[in-house]
Design a protein around this motif. Sequence first.
Motif, PDB file in Angstrom:
ATOM      1  N   LEU A   1      74.509 -11.820 -55.159  1.00 14.23           N
ATOM      2  CA  LEU A   1      75.292 -12.576 -54.166  1.00 14.23           C
ATOM      3  C   LEU A   1      76.129 -13.655 -54.850  1.00 14.23           C
ATOM      4  N   GLY A   2      75.561 -14.358 -55.814  1.00 18.22           N
ATOM      5  CA  GLY A   2      76.322 -15.362 -56.557  1.00 18.22           C
ATOM      6  C   GLY A   2      77.494 -14.737 -57.291  1.00 18.22           C
ATOM      7  N   GLU A   3      77.275 -13.559 -57.837  1.00 19.04           N
ATOM      8  CA  GLU A   3      78.362 -12.854 -58.533  1.00 19.04           C
ATOM      9  C   GLU A   3      79.448 -12.421 -57.557  1.00 19.04           C
ATOM     10  N   ARG A   4      79.050 -11.911 -56.399  1.00 13.58           N
ATOM     11  CA  ARG A   4      80.060 -11.504 -55.395  1.00 13.58           C
ATOM     12  C   ARG A   4      80.901 -12.699 -54.969  1.00 13.58           C
ATOM     13  N   ARG A   5      80.281 -13.831 -54.795  1.00  8.24           N
ATOM     14  CA  ARG A   5      81.015 -15.038 -54.406  1.00  8.24           C
ATOM     15  C   ARG A   5      82.003 -15.455 -55.502  1.00  8.24           C
ATOM     16  N   ALA A   6      81.537 -15.465 -56.746  1.00  8.36           N
ATOM     17  CA  ALA A   6      82.430 -15.854 -57.845  1.00  8.36           C
ATOM     18  C   ALA A   6      83.565 -14.849 -58.009  1.00  8.36           C
ATOM     19  N   LYS A   7      83.270 -13.570 -57.842  1.00  3.33           N
ATOM     20  CA  LYS A   7      84.319 -12.549 -57.966  1.00  3.33           C
ATOM     21  C   LYS A   7      85.319 -12.633 -56.814  1.00  3.33           C
ATOM     22  N   ALA A   8      84.863 -13.050 -55.637  1.00  2.00           N
ATOM     23  CA  ALA A   8      85.797 -13.244 -54.513  1.00  2.00           C
ATOM     24  C   ALA A   8      86.794 -14.356 -54.846  1.00  2.00           C
ATOM     25  N   VAL A   9      86.300 -15.421 -55.457  1.00  2.53           N
ATOM     26  CA  VAL A   9      87.187 -16.521 -55.864  1.00  2.53           C
ATOM     27  C   VAL A   9      88.122 -16.041 -56.970  1.00  2.53           C
TER      28      VAL A   9
END
Length: 178
Positions: free
Chosen positions: A123-131
């Motif tokens: 989830l943390g990776e998905r958030r960073a990749k969205a940014v």
Amino acid sequence: MNSKAVWVIGLSSLLLAACGSLEERPEDVPVEERSIGRDDGRGGVETGSAQLGGEFGASPLTDPASPLAKRVIYFAFDSSEVTPEGRELIATHARYLAQNPEISVVLEGHADERGSREYNLALGERRAKAVERLMTLQGVGARQVQVISFGEERPVAFGHDESAWRLNRRVELLYSGY
């Protein structure tokens, strides 16, 4: 006198002679008069930075009044969708990065303590990749952005309620050296 004693005496004499030749007296050193700015003829001094538009070389990344001082984007529970406020902040940082291709940023994705360790890392990776995706769509070079996920490992709030979890669901923008 043996050869070893002659060697020691000779070496000591050379060291003493070398130390004596390095000594400088203050009256032998040439002094050049220099000033930091130029006299403007009215009693004031014109500085070099004033000639360049009044900026003193401070980076907007170090100015607490700059919109670039905000470097955390928060997310809803179990979501990697960027909020409108987050999009605005990302656009501000993207403009800065696009104008300064030599500067790079690390996007650290985080999650609250709920969920498994593996789920929170993802989830943390998905958030960073969205940014990251929003930044690259706005002209930021792929080499300028690095994505890292810490999941729930680095919380900023240690409570076990919504107020703490809300602060831990985030992406932090970390500029190298700032």
